[in-house]
Design a protein around this motif. Structure first.
Motif, PDB file in Angstrom:
ATOM      1  N   HIS A 101     -23.829  24.629 -33.195  1.00  0.00           N
ATOM      2  CA  HIS A 101     -24.825  25.642 -32.852  1.00  0.00           C
ATOM      3  C   HIS A 101     -25.081  26.463 -34.108  1.00  0.00           C
ATOM      4  O   HIS A 101     -24.178  26.614 -34.933  1.00  0.00           O
ATOM      5  CB  HIS A 101     -24.287  26.542 -31.718  1.00  0.00           C
ATOM      6  CG  HIS A 101     -25.303  27.461 -31.118  1.00  0.00           C
ATOM      7  ND1 HIS A 101     -26.161  27.040 -30.119  1.00  0.00           N
ATOM      8  CD2 HIS A 101     -25.613  28.755 -31.356  1.00  0.00           C
ATOM      9  CE1 HIS A 101     -26.948  28.045 -29.768  1.00  0.00           C
ATOM     10  NE2 HIS A 101     -26.629  29.091 -30.507  1.00  0.00           N
ATOM     11  N   PHE A 108     -19.727  30.535 -39.178  1.00  0.00           N
ATOM     12  CA  PHE A 108     -19.674  30.143 -37.769  1.00  0.00           C
ATOM     13  C   PHE A 108     -18.251  29.790 -37.376  1.00  0.00           C
ATOM     14  O   PHE A 108     -17.729  30.241 -36.343  1.00  0.00           O
ATOM     15  CB  PHE A 108     -20.600  28.951 -37.533  1.00  0.00           C
ATOM     16  CG  PHE A 108     -20.499  28.360 -36.145  1.00  0.00           C
ATOM     17  CD1 PHE A 108     -21.355  28.770 -35.143  1.00  0.00           C
ATOM     18  CD2 PHE A 108     -19.536  27.390 -35.844  1.00  0.00           C
ATOM     19  CE1 PHE A 108     -21.268  28.224 -33.855  1.00  0.00           C
ATOM     20  CE2 PHE A 108     -19.433  26.856 -34.569  1.00  0.00           C
ATOM     21  CZ  PHE A 108     -20.303  27.264 -33.579  1.00  0.00           C
ATOM     22  N   ARG A 112     -15.623  31.276 -34.696  1.00  0.00           N
ATOM     23  CA  ARG A 112     -15.311  30.385 -33.568  1.00  0.00           C
ATOM     24  C   ARG A 112     -13.821  30.080 -33.480  1.00  0.00           C
ATOM     25  O   ARG A 112     -13.233  30.105 -32.405  1.00  0.00           O
ATOM     26  CB  ARG A 112     -16.131  29.088 -33.722  1.00  0.00           C
ATOM     27  CG  ARG A 112     -15.821  28.001 -32.674  1.00  0.00           C
ATOM     28  CD  ARG A 112     -16.571  28.227 -31.381  1.00  0.00           C
ATOM     29  NE  ARG A 112     -16.079  29.290 -30.573  1.00  0.00           N
ATOM     30  CZ  ARG A 112     -15.071  29.202 -29.710  1.00  0.00           C
ATOM     31  NH1 ARG A 112     -14.437  28.082 -29.542  1.00  0.00           N
ATOM     32  NH2 ARG A 112     -14.733  30.250 -28.981  1.00  0.00           N
ATOM     33  N   GLU A 145     -19.999  36.510 -28.971  1.00  0.00           N
ATOM     34  CA  GLU A 145     -20.105  35.075 -29.195  1.00  0.00           C
ATOM     35  C   GLU A 145     -20.484  34.328 -27.919  1.00  0.00           C
ATOM     36  O   GLU A 145     -21.256  33.353 -27.965  1.00  0.00           O
ATOM     37  CB  GLU A 145     -18.787  34.526 -29.745  1.00  0.00           C
ATOM     38  CG  GLU A 145     -18.909  33.075 -30.173  1.00  0.00           C
ATOM     39  CD  GLU A 145     -17.600  32.316 -30.157  1.00  0.00           C
ATOM     40  OE1 GLU A 145     -17.417  31.450 -31.032  1.00  0.00           O
ATOM     41  OE2 GLU A 145     -16.773  32.557 -29.252  1.00  0.00           O
ATOM     42  N   THR A 149     -23.838  32.300 -28.560  1.00  0.00           N
ATOM     43  CA  THR A 149     -23.497  30.922 -28.903  1.00  0.00           C
ATOM     44  C   THR A 149     -23.116  30.082 -27.687  1.00  0.00           C
ATOM     45  O   THR A 149     -23.722  29.039 -27.426  1.00  0.00           O
ATOM     46  CB  THR A 149     -22.329  30.893 -29.909  1.00  0.00           C
ATOM     47  OG1 THR A 149     -22.741  31.578 -31.101  1.00  0.00           O
ATOM     48  CG2 THR A 149     -21.934  29.468 -30.251  1.00  0.00           C
TER      49      THR A 149
END
Length: 230
Positions: A101, A108, A112, A145, A149
């Protein structure tokens, strides 16, 4: 949160998870299907290696080797996966990387992996006894997030519908807030950041005493029904 803070949190969360491997590896992990703590360790360590490959090789689909079965070897393997991940992520967050994504950057994965470690550290500690609290600022980053996302990815994959209205979430301990969905929010849900994050990741029931509704609660519950996370 800035990248250096995320990397510090990542190290602390992975170290805390690793400490759980001194306990009962056959302990069931409540919110991860039929996994045991051993299987959760293999999942987290393997995904450390996948993320590292996404950064260093700029590709997805990397398949890590199976984790060792014997405890001491498993712990060494997990430590090695963590170190591999640290080294891959200790670079310019704007550097390109393969991601599932946007943004397609190292940044990112810095966020994550920190969120993955945070949630699964909580899972592992719960399986081992009593989980320690989540850092409130880090939990708030996790809530953000989910909305920027994870939920869009769930929608794109057909796992959950797009929200028909907007919901506002308010962290009572940090003062942060987030809106999810189109238009003016029809409801607001207030709770500590930790409770909001655990709710969104299916670790806490919505009927818990931590949550306070304002506005159209029924519509708000429909928006959260999701699931907004995998």
């Amino acid at each position: 949160m800035d990248p250096s803070s995320l990397l510090r949190h990542l190290r602390r969360e992975l170290d805390a998870f690793r400490n759980c491997l001194d306990g009962d590896l056959a302990a069931p992990v409540e919110h991860c299907g039929d996994w045991t703590l051993r299987e959760l360790a293999e999942h987290l360590g393997g995904s450390n290696l996948r993320a590292a490959a996404a950064v260093t090789q700029r590709r997805g689909g990397y398949e890590p080797p199976a984790a060792p079965r014997e405890r001491a070897a498993l712990v060494r393997w997990f430590d090695d996966t963590s170190q591999t991940l640290y080294e891959a992520l200790d670079t310019d967050p704007s550097a390109p990387a393969w991601t599932f994504h946007p943004p397609h950057t190292v940044g990112f994965w810095q966020r994550r992996r920190c969120m993955e470690a945070l949630i699964h550290r909580w899972d592992a500690e719960r399986a081992s006894g009593t989980p320690r609290p989540l850092d409130a600022q880090l939990a708030g980053e996790g809530v953000a997030e989910v909305f920027d996302t994870m939920a869009p990815r769930q929608i794109a994959r057909g796992r959950t519908p797009s929200p028909a209205a907007a919901l506002r979430l308010e962290a009572t301990d940090t003062g942060a807030s987030w809106e999810y969905g189109p238009g003016v929010p029809v409801a607001a849900l207030a709770a500590p950041a930790e409770s909001l994050l655990l709710l969104l990741w299916g670790r806490m029931p919505l009927d818990g005493v931590a949550f306070v509704w304002d506005g159209d609660e029924k519509a708000g519950r429909r928006i959260l029904h999701g699931p907004l996370t995998p």
